[in-house]
Design an enzyme around this catalytic site. Sequence first.
Site, PDB file in Angstrom:
ATOM      1  N   LYS A  57       0.845  -1.204   0.000  1.00 51.95           N
ATOM      2  CA  LYS A  57       0.000   0.000   0.000  1.00 51.95           C
ATOM      3  C   LYS A  57       0.877   1.249   0.000  1.00 51.95           C
ATOM      4  O   LYS A  57       0.607   2.215  -0.705  1.00 51.95           O
ATOM      5  CB  LYS A  57      -0.939  -0.019   1.218  1.00 51.95           C
ATOM      6  CG  LYS A  57      -2.011  -1.101   1.103  1.00 51.95           C
ATOM      7  CD  LYS A  57      -2.775  -1.340   2.402  1.00 51.95           C
ATOM      8  CE  LYS A  57      -3.717  -2.542   2.259  1.00 51.95           C
ATOM      9  NZ  LYS A  57      -4.406  -2.897   3.496  1.00 51.95           N
ATOM     10  N   GLN A  61      -4.062  -1.402   9.905  1.00 55.55           N
ATOM     11  CA  GLN A  61      -4.100  -2.736   9.288  1.00 55.55           C
ATOM     12  C   GLN A  61      -4.672  -3.764  10.278  1.00 55.55           C
ATOM     13  O   GLN A  61      -4.218  -3.865  11.414  1.00 55.55           O
ATOM     14  CB  GLN A  61      -2.675  -3.138   8.862  1.00 55.55           C
ATOM     15  CG  GLN A  61      -2.602  -4.455   8.119  1.00 55.55           C
ATOM     16  CD  GLN A  61      -3.263  -4.415   6.731  1.00 55.55           C
ATOM     17  OE1 GLN A  61      -3.158  -3.450   5.993  1.00 55.55           O
ATOM     18  NE2 GLN A  61      -3.955  -5.496   6.387  1.00 55.55           N
ATOM     19  N   ASP A  97     -10.529   2.981   4.735  1.00 56.37           N
ATOM     20  CA  ASP A  97     -10.923   1.570   4.653  1.00 56.37           C
ATOM     21  C   ASP A  97     -12.444   1.416   4.605  1.00 56.37           C
ATOM     22  O   ASP A  97     -12.952   0.339   4.301  1.00 56.37           O
ATOM     23  CB  ASP A  97     -10.398   0.800   5.880  1.00 56.37           C
ATOM     24  CG  ASP A  97      -9.106   0.044   5.581  1.00 56.37           C
ATOM     25  OD1 ASP A  97      -8.855  -0.256   4.391  1.00 56.37           O
ATOM     26  OD2 ASP A  97      -8.370  -0.258   6.538  1.00 56.37           O
TER      27      ASP A  97
END
Length: 280
Positions: A45, A89, A112
């Site tokens: 990412k 994460q 997200d």
Amino acid sequence: MDGKGLAERVRAEVKEEVAALGRPVGLATVLVGDDQASAIYVRRKREACAEVGIESFHHELGAGTSEEELLGLVADLNADERVTGILVQLPLPGQIDEDRVIQAIDPVKDVDGFHPSNAGLLFQGQPTLVAATPSGIMAILAAYDVPLQGARALVIGRSNIVGKPIALLLLAEHATVTIAHSRTRGLDALAREADVLVAAVGRADTVTKDMVKPGATVIDVGINRVDGKLAGDVSPAVEEVAGLMTPVPGGVGPMTIASLLRNTVKAARYQSGALAFPGA
Ligand code: NAD
């Protein structure tokens, strides 16, 4: 279906958008603990951010980090104007309540799309920042002109990250959606009726050739290690009957990252006022 090629095109678009935005775009990535797969995902990412001109602010915390420490970092990132997107994460170590952390992220920085405000707005048909994997899947389906209106779609898996949001997005495109999960009876028969089949389970060979209607579109979200090799949830032989199918690797994975970049730019627009945030 070439997710890798499509992701390259999306990254090129995002790069132009970032340059045209006239303000810095920054993604904070937070990695807690020493999960190998998570470390790889975060690295990819960050590399993608660098490629398109998004600044990345990386934070690595030890496996013993307390929930309070992590919430403190999230509060700092919420307040930092250079940070226009925040990604913590998952999974987090057991001592940390993931829901509390997700709820602590400012919804306009929630790239997200897991915050209840963003998930709830999606539920109500007002998509804001939508989870990257389902967004990427919808972009693949659109790129290949897969007809969704009135189509029978089966989503296998009901996680908040993939299964539930992809079901809502397919529904918004007027598909007739069924959600299957670990306690579903008669999965084979349900699968054989599907024009569009999305497998997001985390178990290799969940979808086999005999379960797929000839010509169906098959989206394989799974990432599994089988004898040291990467495998999806769909058996490779399904390719012989499917009309279209995403490979693993090179399908949903690259489009997930590309969609995260898109979300990061969208979040920056919400924060600059260029876009109105319905949840604000
Ligand atoms: P999860 O473990 O949260 O959910 C799995 C779902 O599968 C559950 O809802 C469960 O009910 C269902 N399930 C389990 N066994 C089943 C069975 N035998 N039959 C039918 N359903 C069953 O997982 P997740 O986070 O949704 O991820 C699913 C998979 O997708 C994993 O392999 C994950 O690594 C992968 N993934 C890939 C990407 C990507 O970018 N390519 C992104 C996210 C997740």
